[in-house]
Write an enzyme that holds these catalytic residues in place. Structure first.
Site, PDB file in Angstrom:
ATOM      1  N   ASP A   1      47.604  36.809  32.566  1.00 43.07           N
ATOM      2  CA  ASP A   1      48.911  35.819  32.187  1.00 43.07           C
ATOM      3  C   ASP A   1      48.420  34.518  31.478  1.00 43.07           C
ATOM      4  O   ASP A   1      47.263  34.200  31.510  1.00 43.07           O
ATOM      5  CB  ASP A   1      49.552  35.334  33.419  1.00 43.07           C
ATOM      6  CG  ASP A   1      50.396  36.751  34.005  1.00 43.07           C
ATOM      7  OD1 ASP A   1      50.587  37.765  33.131  1.00 43.07           O
ATOM      8  OD2 ASP A   1      50.580  36.848  35.300  1.00 43.07           O
TER       9      ASP A   1
ATOM     10  N   TYR B   1      39.275  38.445  41.836  1.00 42.69           N
ATOM     11  CA  TYR B   1      39.772  37.183  41.350  1.00 42.69           C
ATOM     12  C   TYR B   1      39.661  36.108  42.245  1.00 42.69           C
ATOM     13  O   TYR B   1      39.205  36.144  43.436  1.00 42.69           O
ATOM     14  CB  TYR B   1      41.437  37.125  41.264  1.00 42.69           C
ATOM     15  CG  TYR B   1      41.924  37.877  39.926  1.00 42.69           C
ATOM     16  CD1 TYR B   1      42.298  37.099  38.694  1.00 42.69           C
ATOM     17  CD2 TYR B   1      42.130  39.148  39.916  1.00 42.69           C
ATOM     18  CE1 TYR B   1      42.593  37.795  37.667  1.00 42.69           C
ATOM     19  CE2 TYR B   1      42.590  39.755  38.752  1.00 42.69           C
ATOM     20  CZ  TYR B   1      42.861  39.210  37.735  1.00 42.69           C
ATOM     21  OH  TYR B   1      43.542  39.896  36.417  1.00 42.69           O
TER      22      TYR B   1
END
Length: 282
Positions: A64, A125
């Protein structure tokens, strides 16, 4: 669904990293906003002198706006003659064309069956948080979120561990039409570095839209004492989006690594992923 490379083309794997601060995410947008995909495709078109032809990238995980990547992976199908002509100097030419906040570190012919998105077996992540009273080191401001409450890392780690496994993460995901919210978290943990930065690390087969930042938001509530350790799991088990779960800012999130199986298992993995999650978010 076949993913055969067209005759006369070669599939090239690209390993890359970027500071997401100046990008409106990975994927190209009709609005014309700056994106990682757009920048790399433009640079590739320029350095290979491809005129009006754009060779589109397929990525392991669409990050994003504001999210960073250290170990992103993409692929692009290029004409064999073009690849043969430019392969030796492609990295250097891309480095000269791209802005300094995005870099391609490796470009190599991919093995048969490789697909950056569908052949991946996991993505890892890390979300970084600073909870020191004085704030975050200014040199880390684009990569570390400041949380103005002291965090209990042990409680956060216990809450993270309760989410490991295959579950329906609808409570932590932004629902997309036709996409499943079932994911498998392989590892989830929280630690504090020697310099005081808290790292929230999660590895899963794939992630739903906003899933990581939503889970981090839940863990921060546990860490600062606003919620008990069992709360994130209760939210998960409710199977509905919970308005009490905040989606934290993207500033602290980095895609660190993407994992792939052995070369002889790539095609099988790709077929398995397509069957389970053709329209899911990677």
């Amino acid at each position: 669904m076949s993913d055969e490379v067209e005759p006369g083309f070669v599939r090239v794997r690209l390993d890359l990293s970027y500071d997401g601060s100046g990008f409106s995410g990975w994927a190209k947008q009709a609005s014309g906003r700056r994106t990682v995909q757009g920048d790399i495709e433009d640079a590739l078109r320029t350095v290979t002198r491809s005129g009006e032809t754009t060779y589109e990238l397929t990525v392991a995980g669409r990050t994003d706006a504001g999210v960073h990547a250290r170990g992103q992976v993409a692929h692009v199908d290029l004409p064999e003659a073009l690849w043969a002509e430019h392969r030796e100097k492609l990295l250097k030419r891309l480095a000269g064309r791209l802005s300094r906040d995005v870099r391609v570190w490796r470009a190599a012919e991919a093995p048969a069956g490789f697909n950056a998105r569908f052949a991946a077996v996991w993505r890892r992540y890390v979300y970084r948080v600073g909870d020191q009273p004085g704030g975050v080191d200014p040199l880390l401001r684009n990569h570390v979120l400041w949380h103005d409450w002291e965090l209990d890392v042990a409680a956060m780690d216990a809450a993270a561990k309760s989410l490991v496994g295959e579950h329906d993460f609808a409570a932590y995901a932004k629902k997309r039409e036709g996409a499943t919210t079932i994911r498998e978290i392989l590892d989830f943990g929280v630690r504090r570095r020697e310099d005081g930065i808290v790292e929230i690390e999660v590895r899963a087969d794939a992630f739903c839209h906003n899933q990581v930042r939503s889970m981090v938001g839940a863990l921060l509530f546990v860490g600062d004492g606003h919620r008990d350790v069992e709360w994130p799991r209760r939210v998960l088990d409710a199977h509905v989006r919970n308005s009490a779960v905040h989606v934290v800012r993207p500033v602290g999130l980095t895609l660190e690594e993407v994992g792939y199986p052995a070369d002889d298992q790539l095609a099988a993995r790709q077929g398995e992923t397509r069957r389970v999650r053709v329209r899911g978010q990677a």
